[in-house]
Structure formats: structure tokens, C-alpha cells
Design an enzyme around this catalytic site. Structure first.
Site, PDB file in Angstrom:
ATOM      1  N   GLU A 621       8.321  29.337  46.435  1.00 47.26           N
ATOM      2  CA  GLU A 621       8.867  30.601  45.940  1.00 47.26           C
ATOM      3  C   GLU A 621      10.171  30.406  45.172  1.00 47.26           C
ATOM      4  O   GLU A 621      10.634  31.330  44.517  1.00 47.26           O
ATOM      5  CB  GLU A 621       9.022  31.609  47.075  1.00 47.26           C
ATOM      6  N   HIS A 710      -1.671  34.752  61.935  1.00 49.59           N
ATOM      7  CA  HIS A 710      -1.159  36.081  61.605  1.00 49.59           C
ATOM      8  C   HIS A 710      -1.923  37.187  62.305  1.00 49.59           C
ATOM      9  O   HIS A 710      -1.580  38.354  62.195  1.00 49.59           O
ATOM     10  CB  HIS A 710      -1.170  36.297  60.090  1.00 49.59           C
TER      11      HIS A 710
END
Ligand code: GLN
Ligand code: ZN
Length: 773
Positions: A621, A710
């Protein structure tokens, strides 16, 4: 005074009122009416703050309950089919139910609709809801939020500038959900909605409207460039009396400059923080009649503006264009900075000297109006005094001994190529490591954290409050760590972890122990929806006065004969998730952190911890927005990781971990990090992204995540065996490790145990199969 322009203001509220109201509404603790009222109060407060600061062009429609891209999706009626039955049945006049269902999914009353996807807003840590487009996409004006909020401000006596994401950026932000079309071709269906909005805004009396087109400052193709001309010609025609300002930010216009300058609009906003060098070129070719909005106050970082440097830019523009064609503005929306520095009163974590170097959103408004006044020589004695105080603060930052440490700077300067390179090649290291650890094929491990239960979080809160002593806290953490070591032994995991129970957050934990870091009390920034983050502040040269993780890792290692993996956060991730210095290049700060991490790696090694993981989930990122800048970034980012991990023994095994799913374009750089083992997220893509590793012939060991952490769902052994078979088909078995996708801190214990049990069984099955062949 020059005209001042603001692009957007934080909407979570000074004390995260919107977060609290949203969450209370979702939990059915407050009514829709109360939520709407909380939102109205925030909008009114924001408008009045900006009015009082003297901002001329105050944004409206920058408020959002969840996300401004989702607002627009609802505005233009691009509602994915799966919500349609739901919408008819449930939609209230404000469409809030539908809106939140799109943002968060909805599982109730016989409905089970998934949320829309979320992704990062350019290179910020803000996440937007990705528009979903189909081939036969229809658009229709479905929400009048932008008009309503303009009228709401007007009733308060405040004329605002409605803000909308421009149509081309909106389409580019979305995703094609079926094959066979280009979403840019949907423009013909979309434009009538924008034209209708412009018509209504003109009728309501809007003097200006702002269209955000950050893609004008990014890599776009010729088709897109041409489209900008066509689209804005049409919007200009529809705008009647309303003037259009197109906002670009986060980058320079570069090869798109001529297109941007030739749009038939009244004003163009440019980012002069990120794109500092574009000013003179633009001034040289700007057509008569176009106003330039100068983004001189940083909308992405928290440092006080340097008035002299900004005035220099502003004056160049005024000389070229005249005072009535120059606006002063923040570089981007202020959404990405915290609300108000005046709320910071904790001398301990943010000393006055450091606080004096900072400006949050509210302070930045004053910076904008100060600069607009100073630029035309209209400053009274108050503003002149502020100019002097501003320059004194800059001077103190340049020289303060809080910031500048010669020993740290010298150490970075003396980094050699040898410091960024392991002594031996991977194959040799692997042999030595295997001799030392004697791990089985398909060795099992986890990514670091184990469940941070309510208890664990309460112990930390109690310690902070003084409700328990440090000794009591340490004892509780020690017990939790020991239970976790025993559990991993019982599960028969090969490389253990201590569980990270002592850590609040993987960056803050290190920041608190490094020098050069400060912390805010209320420096919240919206991350997505109601979620906010409070990044620590790197203000000075970074060093590591004491051991940071040795105590808990060494303690865990005393409990077992199996290797316990040390657990560190990597230099690039620490940089990425902090507010960083703007007085030196990011690379310089990263190298300083890298050396601090290296010190910790060596301390762990000395304490007998011979497998050490350095997490770098944020390395991707950090990629610059423009492709042309990627290589330079990757070169120093990879080198910084290597500096943090190279000066170790051959038989010390370095792991790294990353959790994102697009490796293809940077795979060679990931390989260049030369970690002995990399664990990565792959299970959600069904191992698809391993193709990148296979095509490239990734040389070192890999642990592709075999299950998704998740979700609380417990995967079966067979599922994981299948995934491992897939992995084995593209990567030699001798290179494979078996582990979950990511850390387990958000999970509960029962599903964690069950999933890991199945995972170890899967690894053993694979060992059996491979041994039999
Ligand atoms: N070691 C960290 C953990 O397990 C890694 C977290 C991450 O990748 N974001 O929690
Ligand atoms: Zn992860």
C-alpha cells in the site's frame, strides 16, 4: 485577501460523535431520528467552524454517514440487483436502511445480502465502497442528498459549494461485475443524472460546484483523457449560472496538464504539496479566465504549514494570474487529518514543544485564511504575529534536539550494501537452518497473534487506569501466554508464537517504545464507515533505547522445547501506519526504523530466539500512485527491510508476512526481500495468486494461508488439503509451509482451536502423501 477554498472537512465529529451515533443506531439503541439529528449537528458545527475561520468556499455534501462514494452510488441509483427487493420493502424516505445494507450487508428477517466490496481510496488509509457496474447499467437520480445539504446550509445562512465526485473518477473507481464492456462507456447513461443535479443546484442558487477528479493526476490512457474534454463540455453547458471547479489531488497533473487546463470550467484545484513542482509549468500555460486553486496546506499530514514557503508559491501565482484568479486551499479534503489540535492536552504523550509543530483540520483552516491575507499584504497585527510564530515554529523544528540526533543520522548514512545482504545465499542458509530446527515437511505455524479476548483487553485497560499493578498485569499476560504455548504443543504445531497478548496494535506497540514518536489523545482519522484509526506521530529521528519484545518472546521460549518465533513489525509498515515527518524523505525515516528493528532482531537472536518474523503487510500500500515512481519506492522499501533483517547468523530464520492479494506486479521485489519464509494471504482467492509465485519461480519458502481468519467459519481438513494440493501443483513441496492467512487476534478461542486442529491434520495428510510417493 485572496479567496479561500476548502475541499472537504472531517465528518466523524470532534470526539467521534458520528461513529458513536452510527454504532448506536446499528445496535438499535437510538432511533433513525436521533441519528439524523446527530448528523445534522455535525454538519452545522463544521459549516460554522469554517465560516468563523473565514473560509469563502465552504464545502457541502462532504458529510457522509459511511462513505462519499457510496453516497454517490445511491444518488445516481447504481444499486446492485441483490438489494432491489430489499430496497422496495425496507427503504425509508432517507434510504438509510438500504444505504447501510449496501455498506455492511444485511442478515435479518429472512434477508441475507452481502455488503459491497471496500477498497482503499487512492494511497490513503480511507476505504470506500466500490461501485458495481453491469453491462446494461441504468442510472437515475435516486437521492437528493447533495441538494438537501446545500439547502440545509443555506437555511443556516451559509452559502456552500456542493462537492461531488466527478463522473469519470466515479466510473473509474468502480468495477465491472460482468465481462464484455468498459465501465467508461457507461458515461452516456450517467451524464444525464449529473446534468439533472446541476440543474437543481443552479435552481437552488449554488454559485459553485466542485467535481473531484483525482484521476486527472494519475496514469490514464488517451481514451480517458479525451473523455474529460467531452464530459466537461457537457457539464459546463448544463451548469447554467453555476461555476465549476474541478479538484485534482494526491499527485501532479504531469502529462494530463494540457487536458486539465483546457476544460471549459471556471476553476482548477491542484495539489501543491504532493505536486509541488507543477506550479510553474501550469502558470506558463494556463488560459485566460481559468482560476487556479492552490492546494498549499497539507490535507494528508499534521504538520504546521511553512508560511514562508507557501507564500512564495502563492505570490508566484498572483504575479502570473492576478489576485482574483488565485485561491488558497488545503491540498486535498481535510478528511485525512484529525479534527482539532486544541483537544490535545496530554503533555506526557504530546509535549508542548512538539504540539507547537502541528496543525489539525481546524488549525489548517486558519492557515488557509492567514496565507490568503498575508499574500496580498492585508495582514493586521494579529496575523503578522501569527506569521512570526509560524516561522519560529519552523525554525525550532529545523534545530530542535528533540528531533535531531547525529548518532542516528550518521548510522543511516553509513549503511553499506553488505548491511543489506545476508551473509550466505538462501540455499546455504536453508541447509543450516534445517540442521538446526529439523522441521518436518509442510511445517506448521501461525502468523503471530492469538485471540485478544475481552479479558485481555480489559487487563490492558485496567493497567492504564491504574486498577491493577504492572506485576498483576504481567502475571495475567504470562498465564495467557503459557496457556497458548501449551495449546500449540497439544495441537502439534511446529513453530510456535507467544500470542502477542501484551500488544494493543502492531504499530503503536513499537511506537511507544521507540524514541522519535509522539501520541495523540483524539487524533482520530476515519478509516472506513464508523472505524477510525489514531496513527502515532513520528516527529524525530527514530532509535530504540531498550529491548521491545525480548522479554515476552524469551519468556515464551522458556516454556517449550519447540522454537518460538519472535514477532516484529517491519520498517515500511511502521512508516505507513504512522503520521510521518515531512522534513526528510520517507526513505530516510524508514532506514532509521529499519536500524531500530535490526537492533531488536539482534537482541532476540542473543536471547536465543532464532526464528524471527518481521511483518510487512503494508509494503504494497506504500506504492506511489504513479507507475513511474514505483521502482524507486520498491528499491528503498525492500532495502530497508533487508537492513532490518540481514545482519544475522545464517541459521537464524527470518520470516515475513503480508496480507493482501495482488502480488503479480511486485513479485520480484518481494523475492528481493530475501526472507527465508514468507507467509501470505491466499485462501480467499483459492490459491489463485500463487500463480504469481510459480510463474516467477519464487526461490525461498512460502506459507500460503490455508484458511481465512476474517470469518469465524471453521474450515475442514479436506478443504485445506485441497488448497495445499493446489499449492503443491505450482510450488515445490519442499518450499511449502502451512499456516492461516493472518493473525488470529480478532477470532474467538473455540473456532481458533478447531481450525488449527484441522490445519495440522491437513499438513500431516500432505506429509503422508508426499512420503508415500
Ligand atoms: N503478527 C501480526 C498478527 O498476527 C500480523 C498482523 C497483520 O498482518 N496485519 O496479528
Ligand atoms: Zn496479515
Amino acid at each position: 485577501m485572496l479567496k479561500t477554498n476548502n475541499l472537504g472537512y472531517p465528518r466523524i465529529g470532534a470526539l467521534r460523535e458520528l461513529k458513536k451515533a452510527n454504532e448506536a443506531y446499528w445496535a438499535k439503541k437510538i432511533s433513525q431520528q436521533e441519528l439524523l439529528e446527530a448528523a445534522r449537528t455535525i454538519r452545522e458545527g463544521n459549516w460554522k467552524t469554517q465560516q468563523e475561520a473565514g473560509i469563502a468556499l465552504i464545502p457541502s455534501n462532504d458529510f457522509s454517514f459511511y462513505d462519499q462514494v457510496l453516497d454517490l452510488t445511491l444518488t445516481v441509483g447504481a444499486i446492485p440487483a441483490r438489494y432491489q427487493g430489499f430496497a422496495l420493502e425496507r427503504a425509508s424516505s432517507y434510504n438509510l436502511e438500504l444505504y447501510f445494507a449496501m455498506a455492511r450487508g444485511f442478515q435479518q428477517d429472512g434477508h441475507d445480502v452481502t455488503a459491497m466490496e471496500m477498497t482503499k481510496w487512492f494511497d490513503t488509509n480511507y476505504h470506500y465502497i466500490v461501485p458495481e457496474f453491469v453491462k446494461n447499467q441504468q442510472f437515475k437520480l435516486t437521492s437528493e442528498k447533495v441538494i438537501n445539504e446545500f439547502n440545509e446550509a443555506k437555511q443556516l445562512g451559509i452559502d456552500t459549494k456542493p462537492v461531488l465526485i466527478g463522473p469519470i473518477t466515479y466510473l473509474l473507481l468502480g468495477k465491472e461485475k460482468e465481462a464484455g464492456f468498459d465501465r467508461l462507456d457507461l458515461i452516456d447513461g450517467l451524464l444525464p443524472v449529473y446534468e439533472a443535479i446541476l440543474g437543481k443546484l443552479a435552481e437552488a442558487g449554488a454559485e459553485w460546484v466542485q467535481f473531484d477528479e483525482p484521476f486527472l493526476a494519475l496514469d490514464i490512457d488517451d481514451k480517458t483523457r479525451t473523455l474529460y474534454q467531452t464530459v466537461y463540455t457537457r457539464l459546463a453547458a448544463a451548469a447554467k449560472g453555476t461555476n465549476i471547479v474541478v479538484a485534482t489531488y494526491f499527485e501532479s497533473l504531469r502529462e494530463n496538464a494540457q487536458i486539465a487546463l483546457s476544460l471549459p470550467i471556471q476553476a482548477l484545484h491542484i495539489d501543491l504539496v504532493r505536486g509541488e513542482n507543477q506550479l510553474d509549468e501550469l502558470l506558463g500555460s494556463i488560459p485566460a479566465g481559468l482560476t487556479l486553486s492552490l492546494g498549499v496546506v497539507d490535507g494528508r499530514n499534521i504538520w504546521k504549514n511553512d508560511y514562508e514557503a507557501s507564500l512564495n508559491k502563492i505570490k508566484r501565482a498572483v504575479d502570473a494570474l492576478g489576485a482574483d484568479r488565485v485561491w488558497v486551499a488545503p491540498s486535498s479534503s481535510l478528511l485525512h487529518v484529525p479534527f482539532d489540535l486544541d483537544l490535545e492536552d496530554n503533555e506526557q504523550s504530546l509535549p508542548a514543544e512538539i504540539k507547537n509543530w502541528l496543525a489539525f483540520a481546524k488549525q489548517k483552516l486558519t492557515e488557509v485564511t492567514d496565507l490568503a491575507t498575508l499574500a496580498t499584504g492585508d495582514a493586521d497585527s494579529t496575523i503578522t504575529a501569527r506569521f512570526e510564530a509560524n516561522q519560529a515554529a519552523q525554525q525550532s523544528r529545523r534545530t530542535s534536539s528533540l528531533i535531531h540526533r547525529d548518532d542516528v543520522k550518521t548510522r543511516v548514512k553509513n549503511i553499506t550494501d553488505a548491511d543489506a545482504k545476508r551473509t550466505s545465499q538462501f540455499t546455504d542458509r536453508k541447509t543450516k537452518q534445517q540442521a538446526k530446527f529439523n522441521l518436518p515437511a509442510f511445517a506448521t505455524t501461525t502468523i503471530g497473534s492469538f485471540p485478544q479476548t475481552r479479558d485481555v483487553r480489559k487487563w490492558r485497560a485496567d493497567l492504564k487506569k491504574g486498577a491493577i499493578t504492572q506485576e498483576e498485569y504481567d502475571k495475567l499476560i504470562a498465564e495467557e501466554t503459557e496457556r497458548t504455548i501449551r495449546l500449540q504443543e497439544e495441537l502439534d504445531i511446529d513453530v510456535l508464537v507467544h500470542g502477542e497478548f501484551e500488544r494493543n496494535d502492531m504499530v503503536e506497540y513499537f511506537g511507544e517504545q521507540l524514541s522519535g514518536y509522539a501520541f495523540t489523545k483524539n487524533g482520530w482519522v476515519q478509516s472506513y464507515g464508523s472505524r477510525c484509526v489514531k496513527p502515532p506521530v513520528i516527529y524525530g529521528d527514530v532509535s530504540r533505547p531498550n529491548d521491545m519484545t525480548v522479554y515476552w518472546s524469551a519468556y515464551a521460549q522458556t516454556l517449550t522445547d519447540r522454537p518460538v518465533k519472535g514477532m516484529l513489525t517491519g520498517p515500511v509498515t511502521i512508516l505507513q501506519w504512522s503520521f510521518v515527518r515531512n522534513d526528510q524523505p520517507r526513505s530516510e525515516t524508514t532506514y532509521q526504523i529499519a536500524l531500530a528493528i535490526l537492533d531488536e532482531v539482534q537482541a532476540l537472536e542473543k536471547a536465543g530466539i532464532k526464528i524471527i518474523q518481521i511483518d510487512e503487510p503494508a509494503i504494497r500500500e506504500g506504492l506511489p500512485l504513479r507507475k513511474a515512481d514505483h521502482k524507486a519506492y520498491l528499491d528503498w522499501a525492500v532495502r530497508a527491510f533487508r537492513v532490518s533483517s540481514s545482519n544475522v547468523e545464517d541459521d537464524t530464520q527470518i520470516h515475513t508476512h503480508m496480507c493482501y492479494s495482488e502480488f503479480n506486479d511486485i513479485i520480484e521485489h518481494i523475492a528481493a526481500m530475501d526472507a527465508d519464509v514468507i507467509t501470505i494471504e491466499t485462501s480467499r482467492s483459492q490459491m489463485e495468486l500463487l500463480d504469481a509465485f510459480a510463474n516467477f519461480n519464487y526461490p525461498n519458502d512460502i506459507g500460503p494461508g490455508v484458511y481465512d481468519i476474517h470469518s469465524p467459519r471453521v474450515p475442514s481438513k479436506d478443504e485445506m488439503v485441497k488448497l495445499l494440493e493446489k499449492a503443491k501443483a505450482v510450488i515445490p513441496a519442499g518450499q511449502l509451509w502451512v499456516n492461516p492467512d493472518c493473525g488470529l487476534k480478532t477470532r474467538a478461542w473455540p473456532e481458533t482451536k478447531a481450525a488449527l486442529e484441522a490445519m495440522v491434520e491437513a499438513a500431516k495428510t500432505l506429509r503422508g502423501v508426499t512420503a508415500a510417493v
